[in-house]
Design a protein around this motif. Structure first.
Motif, PDB file in Angstrom:
ATOM      1  N   ARG A  52       2.067  11.658  -0.537  1.00 21.70           N
ATOM      2  CA  ARG A  52       3.114  10.885   0.228  1.00 21.70           C
ATOM      3  C   ARG A  52       4.657  11.015  -0.464  1.00 21.70           C
ATOM      4  O   ARG A  52       4.695  11.280  -1.721  1.00 21.70           O
ATOM      5  CB  ARG A  52       2.760   9.465  -0.209  1.00 21.70           C
ATOM      6  CG  ARG A  52       2.394   8.601   1.306  1.00 21.70           C
ATOM      7  CD  ARG A  52       1.810   7.330   0.990  1.00 21.70           C
ATOM      8  NE  ARG A  52       2.896   6.187   0.311  1.00 21.70           N
ATOM      9  CZ  ARG A  52       2.525   5.031   0.229  1.00 21.70           C
ATOM     10  NH1 ARG A  52       1.373   4.413   0.463  1.00 21.70           N
ATOM     11  NH2 ARG A  52       3.534   4.225  -0.097  1.00 21.70           N
ATOM     12  N   ARG A  75       5.373   3.990   7.932  1.00 18.62           N
ATOM     13  CA  ARG A  75       4.952   5.579   8.045  1.00 18.62           C
ATOM     14  C   ARG A  75       4.745   6.185   9.327  1.00 18.62           C
ATOM     15  O   ARG A  75       4.911   7.253   9.662  1.00 18.62           O
ATOM     16  CB  ARG A  75       3.639   5.767   7.164  1.00 18.62           C
ATOM     17  CG  ARG A  75       4.308   5.771   5.598  1.00 18.62           C
ATOM     18  CD  ARG A  75       3.024   5.987   4.678  1.00 18.62           C
ATOM     19  NE  ARG A  75       1.808   5.003   4.777  1.00 18.62           N
ATOM     20  CZ  ARG A  75       2.095   3.770   3.716  1.00 18.62           C
ATOM     21  NH1 ARG A  75       3.004   3.587   3.224  1.00 18.62           N
ATOM     22  NH2 ARG A  75       1.134   2.945   3.816  1.00 18.62           N
ATOM     23  N   GLY A  97       1.729  -5.960   1.751  1.00 17.13           N
ATOM     24  CA  GLY A  97       3.088  -5.607   1.337  1.00 17.13           C
ATOM     25  C   GLY A  97       4.143  -6.549   1.898  1.00 17.13           C
ATOM     26  O   GLY A  97       5.365  -5.775   2.144  1.00 17.13           O
ATOM     27  N   TYR A  98       3.705  -7.540   2.397  1.00 16.66           N
ATOM     28  CA  TYR A  98       4.877  -8.485   3.135  1.00 16.66           C
ATOM     29  C   TYR A  98       4.243  -9.924   2.598  1.00 16.66           C
ATOM     30  O   TYR A  98       3.123 -10.211   2.752  1.00 16.66           O
ATOM     31  CB  TYR A  98       4.930  -8.238   4.463  1.00 16.66           C
ATOM     32  CG  TYR A  98       5.553  -9.350   5.378  1.00 16.66           C
ATOM     33  CD1 TYR A  98       6.963  -9.024   5.461  1.00 16.66           C
ATOM     34  CD2 TYR A  98       5.144 -10.590   5.692  1.00 16.66           C
ATOM     35  CE1 TYR A  98       7.953 -10.266   6.094  1.00 16.66           C
ATOM     36  CE2 TYR A  98       6.052 -11.444   6.374  1.00 16.66           C
ATOM     37  CZ  TYR A  98       7.186 -11.164   6.467  1.00 16.66           C
ATOM     38  OH  TYR A  98       8.270 -12.313   7.109  1.00 16.66           O
ATOM     39  N   ILE A 145      12.139  -5.110   9.042  1.00 17.73           N
ATOM     40  CA  ILE A 145      11.072  -5.592   8.475  1.00 17.73           C
ATOM     41  C   ILE A 145      10.561  -6.916   9.407  1.00 17.73           C
ATOM     42  O   ILE A 145       9.263  -6.938   9.997  1.00 17.73           O
ATOM     43  CB  ILE A 145      10.748  -5.983   7.090  1.00 17.73           C
ATOM     44  CG1 ILE A 145      10.843  -4.745   6.211  1.00 17.73           C
ATOM     45  CG2 ILE A 145       9.453  -6.868   6.749  1.00 17.73           C
ATOM     46  CD1 ILE A 145      10.008  -3.704   6.254  1.00 17.73           C
ATOM     47  N   THR A 182       2.881  -3.417   6.464  1.00 18.01           N
ATOM     48  CA  THR A 182       4.617  -2.862   6.845  1.00 18.01           C
ATOM     49  C   THR A 182       4.608  -1.377   6.401  1.00 18.01           C
ATOM     50  O   THR A 182       5.263  -0.547   7.124  1.00 18.01           O
ATOM     51  CB  THR A 182       5.422  -3.771   6.244  1.00 18.01           C
ATOM     52  OG1 THR A 182       5.141  -4.123   4.796  1.00 18.01           O
ATOM     53  CG2 THR A 182       5.623  -5.255   7.016  1.00 18.01           C
ATOM     54  N   GLY A 183       3.981  -1.074   5.455  1.00 11.55           N
ATOM     55  CA  GLY A 183       4.176   0.228   4.887  1.00 11.55           C
ATOM     56  C   GLY A 183       3.560   1.183   5.917  1.00 11.55           C
ATOM     57  O   GLY A 183       4.009   2.278   6.350  1.00 11.55           O
ATOM     58  N   GLN A 203      12.627 -12.223   2.965  1.00 13.06           N
ATOM     59  CA  GLN A 203      11.271 -11.968   3.612  1.00 13.06           C
ATOM     60  C   GLN A 203      10.408 -13.262   3.108  1.00 13.06           C
ATOM     61  O   GLN A 203       9.797 -13.715   4.415  1.00 13.06           O
ATOM     62  CB  GLN A 203      10.596 -10.647   3.210  1.00 13.06           C
ATOM     63  CG  GLN A 203      11.230  -9.447   3.831  1.00 13.06           C
ATOM     64  CD  GLN A 203      10.495  -8.143   3.226  1.00 13.06           C
ATOM     65  OE1 GLN A 203       9.493  -8.134   3.093  1.00 13.06           O
ATOM     66  NE2 GLN A 203      11.237  -7.012   3.275  1.00 13.06           N
ATOM     67  N   ASP A 207       6.864   9.492  -1.380  1.00 12.23           N
ATOM     68  CA  ASP A 207       7.536   8.484  -2.301  1.00 12.23           C
ATOM     69  C   ASP A 207       6.446   8.545  -3.470  1.00 12.23           C
ATOM     70  O   ASP A 207       6.794   7.568  -4.335  1.00 12.23           O
ATOM     71  CB  ASP A 207       7.613   7.195  -1.887  1.00 12.23           C
ATOM     72  CG  ASP A 207       6.516   6.589  -0.859  1.00 12.23           C
ATOM     73  OD1 ASP A 207       5.527   7.226  -1.200  1.00 12.23           O
ATOM     74  OD2 ASP A 207       6.276   5.489  -0.726  1.00 12.23           O
ATOM     75  N   GLY A 265      11.858   5.836  -1.801  1.00 17.39           N
ATOM     76  CA  GLY A 265      11.047   4.629  -2.256  1.00 17.39           C
ATOM     77  C   GLY A 265      11.811   3.492  -2.159  1.00 17.39           C
ATOM     78  O   GLY A 265      11.604   2.563  -3.120  1.00 17.39           O
ATOM     79  N   GLU A 266      13.060   3.504  -1.232  1.00 17.41           N
ATOM     80  CA  GLU A 266      13.895   2.094  -1.051  1.00 17.41           C
ATOM     81  C   GLU A 266      13.211   1.266  -0.098  1.00 17.41           C
ATOM     82  O   GLU A 266      12.535   1.638   0.877  1.00 17.41           O
ATOM     83  CB  GLU A 266      15.081   2.456  -0.764  1.00 17.41           C
ATOM     84  CG  GLU A 266      15.910   3.270  -1.722  1.00 17.41           C
ATOM     85  CD  GLU A 266      17.259   3.908  -1.317  1.00 17.41           C
ATOM     86  OE1 GLU A 266      17.528   3.707   0.047  1.00 17.41           O
ATOM     87  OE2 GLU A 266      17.998   4.336  -1.975  1.00 17.41           O
ATOM     88  N   TYR A 267      13.456  -0.012  -0.051  1.00 17.48           N
ATOM     89  CA  TYR A 267      13.140  -0.997   0.489  1.00 17.48           C
ATOM     90  C   TYR A 267      13.600  -0.941   2.024  1.00 17.48           C
ATOM     91  O   TYR A 267      15.074  -0.711   1.978  1.00 17.48           O
ATOM     92  CB  TYR A 267      13.170  -2.626   0.211  1.00 17.48           C
ATOM     93  CG  TYR A 267      12.255  -2.921  -0.791  1.00 17.48           C
ATOM     94  CD1 TYR A 267      11.255  -1.741  -1.083  1.00 17.48           C
ATOM     95  CD2 TYR A 267      12.122  -4.050  -1.077  1.00 17.48           C
ATOM     96  CE1 TYR A 267      10.274  -2.289  -2.215  1.00 17.48           C
ATOM     97  CE2 TYR A 267      11.077  -4.555  -2.034  1.00 17.48           C
ATOM     98  CZ  TYR A 267      10.253  -3.738  -2.594  1.00 17.48           C
ATOM     99  OH  TYR A 267       9.390  -3.950  -3.507  1.00 17.48           O
ATOM    100  N   ARG A 297      10.261   2.600  -7.642  1.00 19.38           N
ATOM    101  CA  ARG A 297       9.559   1.757  -6.883  1.00 19.38           C
ATOM    102  C   ARG A 297       8.882   0.708  -7.889  1.00 19.38           C
ATOM    103  O   ARG A 297       8.873  -0.598  -7.481  1.00 19.38           O
ATOM    104  CB  ARG A 297       8.480   2.521  -6.268  1.00 19.38           C
ATOM    105  CG  ARG A 297       8.664   3.097  -5.143  1.00 19.38           C
ATOM    106  CD  ARG A 297       8.000   4.063  -4.526  1.00 19.38           C
ATOM    107  NE  ARG A 297       6.860   3.358  -3.896  1.00 19.38           N
ATOM    108  CZ  ARG A 297       5.400   3.891  -3.758  1.00 19.38           C
ATOM    109  NH1 ARG A 297       5.207   5.086  -4.307  1.00 19.38           N
ATOM    110  NH2 ARG A 297       4.645   3.271  -3.045  1.00 19.38           N
TER     111      ARG A 297
END
Ligand code: AMP
Length: 219
Positions: free
Chosen positions: A161, A38, A87-88, A66, A33-34, A94, A163, A58-60, A172
């Motif tokens: 990056r 991006r 990352g999921y 998602i 997901t990241g 989720q 973040d 750096g927030e979800y 984070r």
């Protein structure tokens, strides 16, 4: 039979790198997901701008976005035999959506891999992390590019990056800790969790993952 692997860990735990290595070995494709986010943040649209703002802080990103991303990605034929999620799921909502979506397959081969790293090491790692737009990742101490500032794979210039700034990194880490215990508990209850010491060299972590995974995943 489908196989679903879930990599999770604090930012900088190396879950992306390990997911790539696991994918190479097992030929199961990655769904990160990241990485998807991006890519979207570079799109010249209002949506792209919105995602960019979230990632920079750096927030979800919202669970709704998602879920849409995951749903669309899973339509791709390449995930017919399974996927490695990087990352999921990342929070309770989720996790619940994932359980509903994958209800049918959760009787199949499933494994969750938690990579543990302490806060001090995370800060050290992320401050020295450099990435490329092709998604290759480097660390100036542990895994430097052959030519300074240049990607080994595609020869583009590496960057930091957005973040990976110290203040954002700390936020984070906190975010991750608040939301992850529920997910860890869930996998533990199902007997599908392996916990890996993420404070080793990249190849040792990979070795530990492959050894422990063998106990749960049948070849
Ligand atoms: P990662 O590459 O996994 O470290 O993700 C980078 C950033 O993308 C995170 O800090 C979040 O802002 C966002 N992100 C990635 N995956 C998710 C997710 N499952 N839910 C919400 N936000 C996410």
């Amino acid at each position: 039979m489908q196989t679903f692997i879930f990599f999770f860990g604090p930012p900088g735990s190396g879950k992306g790198t390990q997911a790539e290595m696991f994918s190479e070995k097992t030929k199961i494709p990655i769904l990160s997901t990241g990485k998807l986010l991006r890519e979207i943040q570079n799109e010249p649209s209002e949506f792209g701008k919105k995602i960019k703002k979230k990632l920079e802080k750096g927030e979800y990103v919202s669970d709704y976005i998602i879920e849409k991303l995951i749903e669309k990605a899973l339509e791709n034929d390449k995930y017919k035999k399974g996927a490695i999620f990087d990352g999921y799921p990342r929070n309770k909502a989720q996790l619940n959506s994932m359980r509903k979506r994958l209800k049918k397959i959760l009787g199949e081969q499933v494994l969750a891999i938690l990579i543990n790293v302490c806060d001090k090491e995370i800060l050290h790692r992320l401050k020295l992390r450099r990435v490329c737009k092709c998604s290759s990742t480097y660390h100036l101490d542990y895994n430097p590019p052959k030519i300074k500032g240049i990607c080994d794979d595609c020869k583009h210039r590496l960057f930091i990056r957005s973040d990976d700034k110290p203040k954002i990194i700390k936020e984070r880490i906190l975010f991750f800790k608040h939301r992850i215990s529920h997910i860890e508990e869930y996998w533990k209850r199902r007997g599908k969790l392996i916990i890996i010491n993420g404070e080793q060299g990249i190849s040792d972590i990979h070795k530990e993952i492959m050894e422990k995974a063998k106990e749960i995943i049948k070849n």
